[in-house]
Design an enzyme around this catalytic site. Structure first.
Site, PDB file in Angstrom:
ATOM      1  N   GLY A   1      -8.363  -1.140   5.036  1.00  0.00           N
ATOM      2  CA  GLY A   1      -7.008  -1.362   5.499  1.00  0.00           C
ATOM      3  C   GLY A   1      -6.856  -1.601   6.985  1.00  0.00           C
ATOM      4  O   GLY A   1      -5.742  -1.849   7.459  1.00  0.00           O
TER       5      GLY A   1
ATOM      6  N   GLU B   1      -3.338 -16.744   9.041  1.00  0.00           N
ATOM      7  CA  GLU B   1      -2.231 -15.856   8.714  1.00  0.00           C
ATOM      8  C   GLU B   1      -1.780 -15.029   9.911  1.00  0.00           C
ATOM      9  O   GLU B   1      -2.612 -14.538  10.680  1.00  0.00           O
ATOM     10  CB  GLU B   1      -2.681 -14.934   7.578  1.00  0.00           C
ATOM     11  CG  GLU B   1      -1.618 -13.990   7.056  1.00  0.00           C
ATOM     12  CD  GLU B   1      -2.099 -13.238   5.827  1.00  0.00           C
ATOM     13  OE1 GLU B   1      -1.593 -12.134   5.581  1.00  0.00           O
ATOM     14  OE2 GLU B   1      -2.986 -13.755   5.106  1.00  0.00           O
TER      15      GLU B   1
ATOM     16  N   HIS C   1       2.328 -11.319   0.030  1.00  0.00           N
ATOM     17  CA  HIS C   1       1.592 -10.179   0.547  1.00  0.00           C
ATOM     18  C   HIS C   1       1.846  -9.030  -0.430  1.00  0.00           C
ATOM     19  O   HIS C   1       2.952  -8.886  -0.951  1.00  0.00           O
ATOM     20  CB  HIS C   1       2.106  -9.812   1.941  1.00  0.00           C
ATOM     21  CG  HIS C   1       1.490  -8.567   2.496  1.00  0.00           C
ATOM     22  ND1 HIS C   1       2.101  -7.333   2.400  1.00  0.00           N
ATOM     23  CD2 HIS C   1       0.320  -8.360   3.143  1.00  0.00           C
ATOM     24  CE1 HIS C   1       1.338  -6.422   2.975  1.00  0.00           C
ATOM     25  NE2 HIS C   1       0.250  -7.017   3.431  1.00  0.00           N
TER      26      HIS C   1
ATOM     27  N   GLU D   1      -2.869 -12.166  -3.863  1.00  0.00           N
ATOM     28  CA  GLU D   1      -3.719 -11.249  -3.116  1.00  0.00           C
ATOM     29  C   GLU D   1      -4.129 -10.058  -3.984  1.00  0.00           C
ATOM     30  O   GLU D   1      -3.319  -9.507  -4.730  1.00  0.00           O
ATOM     31  CB  GLU D   1      -2.960 -10.766  -1.882  1.00  0.00           C
ATOM     32  CG  GLU D   1      -3.770  -9.885  -0.950  1.00  0.00           C
ATOM     33  CD  GLU D   1      -3.024  -9.561   0.325  1.00  0.00           C
ATOM     34  OE1 GLU D   1      -3.693  -9.315   1.346  1.00  0.00           O
ATOM     35  OE2 GLU D   1      -1.776  -9.550   0.315  1.00  0.00           O
TER      36      GLU D   1
ATOM     37  N   ASP E   1      -6.873 -13.854   8.989  1.00  0.00           N
ATOM     38  CA  ASP E   1      -5.615 -13.135   9.210  1.00  0.00           C
ATOM     39  C   ASP E   1      -5.691 -12.379  10.532  1.00  0.00           C
ATOM     40  O   ASP E   1      -6.482 -11.440  10.676  1.00  0.00           O
ATOM     41  CB  ASP E   1      -5.394 -12.166   8.047  1.00  0.00           C
ATOM     42  CG  ASP E   1      -4.095 -11.386   8.151  1.00  0.00           C
ATOM     43  OD1 ASP E   1      -3.326 -11.621   9.098  1.00  0.00           O
ATOM     44  OD2 ASP E   1      -3.857 -10.543   7.273  1.00  0.00           O
TER      45      ASP E   1
ATOM     46  N   LYS F   1     -10.265 -10.518   8.278  1.00  0.00           N
ATOM     47  CA  LYS F   1      -9.428 -10.080   9.385  1.00  0.00           C
ATOM     48  C   LYS F   1     -10.034 -10.546  10.706  1.00  0.00           C
ATOM     49  O   LYS F   1     -11.232 -10.351  10.964  1.00  0.00           O
ATOM     50  CB  LYS F   1      -9.302  -8.554   9.390  1.00  0.00           C
ATOM     51  CG  LYS F   1      -8.591  -7.998   8.164  1.00  0.00           C
ATOM     52  CD  LYS F   1      -7.131  -8.422   8.126  1.00  0.00           C
ATOM     53  CE  LYS F   1      -6.407  -7.779   6.963  1.00  0.00           C
ATOM     54  NZ  LYS F   1      -4.970  -8.116   6.929  1.00  0.00           N
TER      55      LYS F   1
ATOM     56  N   ASP G   1       7.038 -10.259   0.541  1.00  0.00           N
ATOM     57  CA  ASP G   1       6.542  -9.052  -0.118  1.00  0.00           C
ATOM     58  C   ASP G   1       7.742  -8.251  -0.626  1.00  0.00           C
ATOM     59  O   ASP G   1       8.605  -7.847   0.156  1.00  0.00           O
ATOM     60  CB  ASP G   1       5.730  -8.224   0.876  1.00  0.00           C
ATOM     61  CG  ASP G   1       5.021  -7.032   0.239  1.00  0.00           C
ATOM     62  OD1 ASP G   1       5.489  -6.542  -0.795  1.00  0.00           O
ATOM     63  OD2 ASP G   1       3.996  -6.599   0.806  1.00  0.00           O
TER      64      ASP G   1
ATOM     65  N   LYS H   1     -10.435 -13.443   2.113  1.00  0.00           N
ATOM     66  CA  LYS H   1      -9.781 -13.410   3.431  1.00  0.00           C
ATOM     67  C   LYS H   1     -10.512 -12.483   4.384  1.00  0.00           C
ATOM     68  O   LYS H   1     -10.992 -11.425   3.996  1.00  0.00           O
ATOM     69  CB  LYS H   1      -8.326 -12.963   3.269  1.00  0.00           C
ATOM     70  CG  LYS H   1      -7.491 -13.079   4.540  1.00  0.00           C
ATOM     71  CD  LYS H   1      -6.004 -13.014   4.225  1.00  0.00           C
ATOM     72  CE  LYS H   1      -5.531 -11.640   3.857  1.00  0.00           C
ATOM     73  NZ  LYS H   1      -4.089 -11.602   3.526  1.00  0.00           N
TER      74      LYS H   1
ATOM     75  N   GLU I   1       4.501 -11.191   5.793  1.00  0.00           N
ATOM     76  CA  GLU I   1       4.279  -9.753   5.647  1.00  0.00           C
ATOM     77  C   GLU I   1       5.252  -8.944   6.495  1.00  0.00           C
ATOM     78  O   GLU I   1       5.697  -7.875   6.086  1.00  0.00           O
ATOM     79  CB  GLU I   1       2.835  -9.440   6.039  1.00  0.00           C
ATOM     80  CG  GLU I   1       2.495  -7.973   6.114  1.00  0.00           C
ATOM     81  CD  GLU I   1       1.048  -7.740   6.539  1.00  0.00           C
ATOM     82  OE1 GLU I   1       0.703  -6.587   6.785  1.00  0.00           O
ATOM     83  OE2 GLU I   1       0.277  -8.727   6.599  1.00  0.00           O
TER      84      GLU I   1
ATOM     85  N   TYR J   1      -1.878   4.187   3.559  1.00  0.00           N
ATOM     86  CA  TYR J   1      -1.048   3.428   2.631  1.00  0.00           C
ATOM     87  C   TYR J   1      -0.077   4.389   1.944  1.00  0.00           C
ATOM     88  O   TYR J   1      -0.488   5.391   1.338  1.00  0.00           O
ATOM     89  CB  TYR J   1      -1.918   2.731   1.589  1.00  0.00           C
ATOM     90  CG  TYR J   1      -2.571   1.454   2.066  1.00  0.00           C
ATOM     91  CD1 TYR J   1      -2.512   1.047   3.394  1.00  0.00           C
ATOM     92  CD2 TYR J   1      -3.261   0.635   1.170  1.00  0.00           C
ATOM     93  CE1 TYR J   1      -3.116  -0.125   3.823  1.00  0.00           C
ATOM     94  CE2 TYR J   1      -3.878  -0.536   1.585  1.00  0.00           C
ATOM     95  CZ  TYR J   1      -3.803  -0.907   2.909  1.00  0.00           C
ATOM     96  OH  TYR J   1      -4.404  -2.070   3.337  1.00  0.00           O
TER      97      TYR J   1
ATOM     98  N   ASN K   1      -3.068 -10.761  11.962  1.00  0.00           N
ATOM     99  CA  ASN K   1      -2.118  -9.647  11.984  1.00  0.00           C
ATOM    100  C   ASN K   1      -1.335  -9.572  13.296  1.00  0.00           C
ATOM    101  O   ASN K   1      -1.169  -8.498  13.872  1.00  0.00           O
ATOM    102  CB  ASN K   1      -2.828  -8.330  11.702  1.00  0.00           C
ATOM    103  CG  ASN K   1      -3.222  -8.182  10.246  1.00  0.00           C
ATOM    104  OD1 ASN K   1      -4.370  -8.447   9.892  1.00  0.00           O
ATOM    105  ND2 ASN K   1      -2.282  -7.803   9.396  1.00  0.00           N
TER     106      ASN K   1
ATOM    107  N   ASP L   1      -6.897  -3.496  10.461  1.00  0.00           N
ATOM    108  CA  ASP L   1      -6.858  -4.859  11.004  1.00  0.00           C
ATOM    109  C   ASP L   1      -6.771  -4.780  12.519  1.00  0.00           C
ATOM    110  O   ASP L   1      -6.933  -3.702  13.105  1.00  0.00           O
ATOM    111  CB  ASP L   1      -5.702  -5.660  10.395  1.00  0.00           C
ATOM    112  CG  ASP L   1      -4.341  -5.025  10.625  1.00  0.00           C
ATOM    113  OD1 ASP L   1      -4.031  -4.675  11.777  1.00  0.00           O
ATOM    114  OD2 ASP L   1      -3.560  -4.888   9.655  1.00  0.00           O
TER     115      ASP L   1
ATOM    116  N   GLY M   1       1.951  -5.342  -0.553  1.00  0.00           N
ATOM    117  CA  GLY M   1       2.010  -3.951  -0.159  1.00  0.00           C
ATOM    118  C   GLY M   1       2.014  -3.013  -1.356  1.00  0.00           C
ATOM    119  O   GLY M   1       1.674  -1.836  -1.231  1.00  0.00           O
TER     120      GLY M   1
END
Length: 409
Positions: free
Chosen positions: A19, A269, A346, A373, A243, A214, A319, A212, A296, A29, A245, A21, A348
Site C-alpha cells: 500500500g 496516473e 480506483h 484494478e 502511478d 508506483k 471510486d 501497475k 482517486e 487501509y 500519486n 506509494d 478503495g
C-alpha cells in the site's frame, strides 16, 4: 422499514511494504462502515475508504446522515434516491464542511452504499443485476444530476441508457466470462527492484496481462529503471501503467513523463496535484500521445465534469468509496460515456463493490470492459471476497454489493 442504524470504524494494518506509494508512507487501509438493518433482519452495509486517521470522524457524520432514514422503507428511499442524496449533500450546516468533499462527503458515500446494498439484498439480487433490471427512468432517479445540467440533463441521461438498451445482449457475455483485472500490487513504492521483477513474473503466471508500478521517487532515474524492469518482464504486448500519486510538480511531470515514453506506458496516473485541472491539461498536451489517468482523489461529480470538459484525461478512475457512493459513481460514469472516455475505477473497496459497477457500466451504458484494478490485501476480511482467477474477476452472484465484513455481517 429501517429499524436500526450503526456505524463502525474498521482499520486493517497491512503487511510490510503493501500500500505504500510516493505520498502515503504509512497507510492503514480502513473503512467507515454504515449498517442499516430493517425490521426483517436484513442489513445493508456501506463502505467509505480512508487510510486510517480521521476514519472515526467519517463514522460520526455517517451516523448523523443515516439517522434520517430510520423508519423509512428502502424501496421508497431508492425510488427517488437522487433527491435524498441531494438533501444530505446540501445539508445547510454540514455542507459548510465540504461542500461535497472531505469527511462529510465520505460519510455520504458510506450511507449511500449501505442503501444500495440493502436494496439489492431486499430484492435478493447482486447489485449489478439490480441495476440492470431498472428502467432508464428508475436508474436515473437514483442519481443527483444537479450542477451537471450544462453537460448532462436528466432527459439526456435517460436517452443515453435507452440508446444502449437494444445492444445489451452483445455485451452480456461478460457475466459468464468475467471482467478482466489488472494487478496493481506488483510494484509498491518501497519494494526492491528484485521484488518488482519477481512480482511481475508472478502476475503473468496468474493470468494478468496488465499491471501497475508506483513511481514518484526523489531520483527520477529510479522510476525510469523500475518502469523498464516491468516492461522487460511483462513484454511489449502487456499493458503497463505507472502511478505517481500526485508527487510531481508540473515541470517535473513534463520531464519525467517524456522520459517514460520509451517503455510505452498505457497510462500515467495522478501525475500532479488533483485540483490542478489546467496543469493536467498542459501536461496532456505536452506528452501526447501518452495518456493520463486520474480520479482517486477527485471528490465529486463537479470536479470530474471539469476534467472531462478540459480534455485532459484518457481514463476516468472514479471510486465509489471516495466520491458520494454508488449514486455519484454512476452519474460520473454516464458523463464519461457522453465524453467517450473509459471508466477504470480506483478500488478503495478492494474491488468488492466495483466488480458490480463495471458490469453495469459495460452492459447498461456501453462502456468498454477494459479491466478493473485488483488489490488483494483485505480479501480475508470480507465474507464474500472478490474471486479473481487467471486475471479475471468472476461475476458475484450473491445478493448485495459484496461489502459485508467478517464480524459485522
Amino acid at each position: 422499514m429501517i429499524s436500526n442504524i450503526s456505524t463502525s470504524d474498521q482499520r486493517f494494518p497491512l503487511a510490510e511494504g503493501e500500500g505504500i506509494d510516493a505520498i502515503h508512507q504509512n497507510p492503514v487501509y480502513s473503512y467507515s462502515v454504515t449498517q442499516l438493518e430493517d425490521d426483517s433482519g436484513i442489513t445493508g452495509t456501506g463502505l467509505a475508504f480512508t487510510l486510517g486517521g480521521g476514519n472515526d470522524l467519517v463514522c460520526q457524520v455517517a451516523q448523523r446522515f443515516a439517522e434520517r432514514f430510520k423508519g423509512c422503507e428502502i424501496e421508497e428511499i431508492m425510488s427517488d434516491f437522487g433527491t435524498h442524496f441531494h438533501a444530505l449533500a446540501e445539508d445547510p450546516q454540514m455542507r459548510w464542511l465540504g461542500p461535497h468533499k472531505g469527511v462529510v462527503h465520505l460519510a455520504l458515500a458510506s450511507v449511500t452504499n449501505a442503501c444500495f446494498d440493502l436494496w439489492a439484498k431486499k430484492r435478493g439480487l447482486p447489485l449489478w443485476k439490480l441495476l440492470l433490471e431498472l428502467t432508464p427512468e428508475q436508474f436515473v432517479a437514483t442519481l443527483d444530476l444537479t450542477y451537471l445540467e450544462d453537460v448532462l440533463t436528466r432527459d439526456e441521461a435517460i436517452a443515453l441508457l435507452q440508446d444502449q438498451h437494444s445492444t445489451r445482449s452483445q455485451r452480456e457475455a461478460v457475466i459468464k466470462d468475467g471482467y478482466p483485472g489488472y494487478d496493481t500490487s506488483v510494484g509498491w513504492f518501497n519494494y526492491s527492484d528484485e521484488l518488482v521483477r519477481e512480482n511481475c513474473k508472478k502476475a503473468i503466471a496468474e493470468g494478468f496481462s496488465a499491471m501497475k508500478l508506483k513511481v514518484g521517487s526523489a531520483d527520477p532515474d529510479r522510476d525510469i529503471r523500475r518502469a523498464n524492469i516491468v516492461r522487460e518482464v511483462a513484454g511489449p504486448d502487456a499493458k503497463v501503467m505507472v502511478d505517481a500519486n500526485q508527487q510531481w510538480n508540473l515541470p517535473d511531470a513534463i520531464k519525467i513523463c517524456n522520459r517514460l515514453r520509451d517503455m510505452n506506458p498505457f497510462w500515467i496516473e495522478e501525475p500532479t496535484h488533483p485540483d490542478d485541472i489546467l496543469g493536467h491539461r498542459t501536461l496532456a498536451d505536452e506528452i501526447k500521445p501518452l495518456k493520463l489517468a486520474a480520479g482517486e482523489h477527485m471528490p465529486n461529480r463537479i470536479i470530474f465534469k471539469n476534467y472531462l470538459q478540459s480534455g485532459s484525461l484518457g481514463f476516468v478512475q472514479v471510486d465509489a468509496v471516495r466520491v458520494g457512493g454508488v449514486s455519484e459513481f454512476l452519474a460520473i460514469s454516464l458523463m464519461a460515456k457522453k465524453y467517450g472516455l473509459p471508466v477504470v475505477p480506483h478500488v478503495g473497496d478492494m474491488g468488492q463493490i466495483h466488480q458490480h459497477l463495471v458490469i453495469a457500466n459495460h452492459i447498461a451504458m456501453g462502456h468498454e470492459a477494459l479491466f478493473l484494478e485488483h488489490i488483494p490485501h483485505l480479501r480475508q476480511h470480507f465474507t464474500q471476497p472478490a474471486v479473481v482467477e487467471q486475471g479475471v474477476y468472476r461475476t458475484p452472484m450473491e445478493p448485495g454489493s459484496s461489502s459485508d465484513l467478517i464480524g459485522l455481517a
